[in-house]
Design an enzyme around this catalytic site. Structure first.
Site, mmCIF file in Angstrom:
data_model
loop_
_atom_site.group_PDB
_atom_site.id
_atom_site.type_symbol
_atom_site.label_atom_id
_atom_site.label_comp_id
_atom_site.label_asym_id
_atom_site.label_seq_id
_atom_site.Cartn_x
_atom_site.Cartn_y
_atom_site.Cartn_z
ATOM 1 N N ASP A 13 34.655 40.803 33.518
ATOM 2 C CA ASP A 13 33.442 40.010 33.254
ATOM 3 C C ASP A 13 32.942 40.194 31.825
ATOM 4 O O ASP A 13 31.748 40.049 31.558
ATOM 5 C CB ASP A 13 32.316 40.374 34.239
ATOM 6 C CG ASP A 13 32.746 40.268 35.688
ATOM 7 O OD1 ASP A 13 33.267 39.204 36.061
ATOM 8 O OD2 ASP A 13 32.573 41.244 36.436
ATOM 9 N N HIS A 41 36.609 33.071 35.060
ATOM 10 C CA HIS A 41 36.274 32.866 33.658
ATOM 11 C C HIS A 41 35.264 31.728 33.557
ATOM 12 O O HIS A 41 35.448 30.674 34.171
ATOM 13 C CB HIS A 41 37.523 32.497 32.838
ATOM 14 C CG HIS A 41 38.488 33.619 32.668
ATOM 15 N ND1 HIS A 41 39.778 33.434 32.207
ATOM 16 C CD2 HIS A 41 38.362 34.945 32.878
ATOM 17 C CE1 HIS A 41 40.397 34.600 32.156
ATOM 18 N NE2 HIS A 41 39.552 35.521 32.557
#
EC number: 6.3.4.4
Length: 429
Positions: A13, A41
């Site tokens: 992340d 993503h």
């Protein structure tokens, strides 16, 4: 021309999608080399359009780029088709997506076993996404997995599914008290799904190496992060693959000598999803501030991310393990409006200082952060496009992270958009 590896340097992340999107216009190929739809993503285009991708490489949003799901990825056929349909509906050209014939398929029994296992473990669970990733990799290593190319031969596919379910149905029924899966139904479902992606199956390792020989630029895009690597992460709270740079060569079929740049992605603070040690984790209003301001919710799971201050110990570790040459520092803007910003420069483990990652799992769990404090800034930095346009305190913070991490910070994210980026040094070289 170069092969560039893009690595998450923390627990995932970090903002890898933004980095891929920024480089997209100068790339000819973008490759996912490991993982599956257990990571996401997020890409925000200049017009404000926001895309959340879970399996398909971020380069799909850049016209003219060929995207590859490599042999190291595990592919859920249903997720692949759903993601493709969503992109098609939004006008994204998906014709340049290829799928390695040697990637493994996540089968319905992988998902079923993953979910019931986590429920069975209860408080001792690892914190998987329940999407069948681990069980699929288990079958791959046990040499009983189903590969993408198997959908081209119904006889082989049927043999593999029947053999797998002979054992897995015993596990589902006798251990977990679940219904057995019908082999023919599984085969029929997979073959029906395969009609939607068979035309994309290719010898991608050959095509990628030929592309490099022609002088084209290839980006190898990892999912998750260094500390989730099955070998180098905070085991057992890790994923089932190798997001680190060594996995890029294995999961794509590109030789390691072809890799010229390893770009690590670092968030200006630290986050983690799921279980496992997290030395700088915050449980106070500062943690709430980072979570709220940074929008820290998992793209794939929807779970709230745990938040903490920047950890230079794991950054140094990531630099070494991956051979990182450059860093892209993301979400620096989230730290605006803080009077002081702590940086973890070492750990106290039962009274002993550690400046490097502890060797044992027990020591990592016992690690308490040793902080130094940097003065913060209150200015809005989202419009800065050069390093010199940042407030002096923000510049000093970046330079200190660079010093502690051991690699040059070439790019700095000052907002979620593609254009909200400072480039100090070109990483395509």
């Amino acid at each position: 021309m170069p092969a560039i590896v893009l690595i998450g340097a923390q627990w995932g992340d970090e903002g890898k999608g933004k980095a891929t999107d920024l480089l997209g216009g100068r790339l000819q190929w973008v490759v996912r080399y490991q993982g599956g739809n257990n990571a996401g993503h997020t890409v925000v285009l200049p017009n404000g359009d926001k895309f959340a991708l879970h399996l398909i490489p971020s380069g799909i949003l850049t016209p003219g780029v060929t995207n590859v799901i490599g042999n190291g990825v595990v592919v859920d056929p249903g997720v692949l088709l759903t993601e493709l349909a969503g992109l098609d509906q939004r006008g994204v050209d998906t014709s340049r997506l290829l799928l390695s014939a040697d990637a493994h398929l996540i089968m319905p029994y992988h998902v079923a076993i993953d979910k019931v296992t986590e429920r069975f473990l209860g408080a001792k669970k690892i914190g998987t996404t329940g999407r069948g990733i681990g069980p699929c990799y288990q079958d791959k290593l046990a040499r009983v997995g189903v590969r993408v190319q198997d959908v081209l031969d119904e006889k082989i596919l049927t043999q593999k599914v029947e053999a797998a379910l002979e054992f897995k149905n015993q596990v589902l029924v006798k251990i977990y008290n679940r219904k057995a899966l019908d082999p023919q139904q599984v085969v029929d479902e997979v073959l029906e799904q395969a009609d939607g992606f068979k035309h994309r199956i290719a010898d991608t390792r050959l095509q990628l190496n030929e592309a490099l020989e022609r002088g084209e630029t290839v980006l190898l895009e990892g999912s998750q992060g260094t500390l989730l690597d099955v070998d180098h992460g905070t085991y057992p709270y890790v994923t089932s693959s190798n997001p680190t740079s060594g996995g890029a060569a294995v999961g794509s079929g590109i030789g390691p000598t072809k890799i010229t740049t390893v770009l690590g992605i670092l968030k200006a603070y630290t986050t983690r999803v799921g279980s496992g040690p997290f030395p700088t984790e915050l449980f106070d209003q500062n943690g709430e501030y980072l979570a709220k301001t940074g929008g820290e919710v998992g793209v794939t799971t929807g779970r709230a991310r745990r938040t903490g201050w920047f950890d230079a110990v794991i950054a140094r570790y990531a630099t070494r393990v991956n051979g990182i040459t450059d860093y892209f520092l993301t979400k620096l803007d989230v730290l605006s409006s803080l009077d002081t910003i702590p940086i973890c420069v070492g750990y106290d483990v039962d009274g002993v200082r550690h400046d490097e990652m502890p060797m044992s799992q027990t020591d990592v769990h016992h690690a308490k952060p040793i902080y130094e404090e940097m003065p913060g800034w209150w200015e809005d930095i989202s419009h800065a496009r050069t390093f010199e346009e940042l407030p002096k305190n923000a510049q000093n913070y970046v330079l200190r992270l660079e010093e502690l991490s051991g690699a040059y910070i070439s790019c700095i994210g000052v907002g979620p958009g593609r254009d909200e980026t400072i480039v100090r040094r070109d990483v395509v070289r």
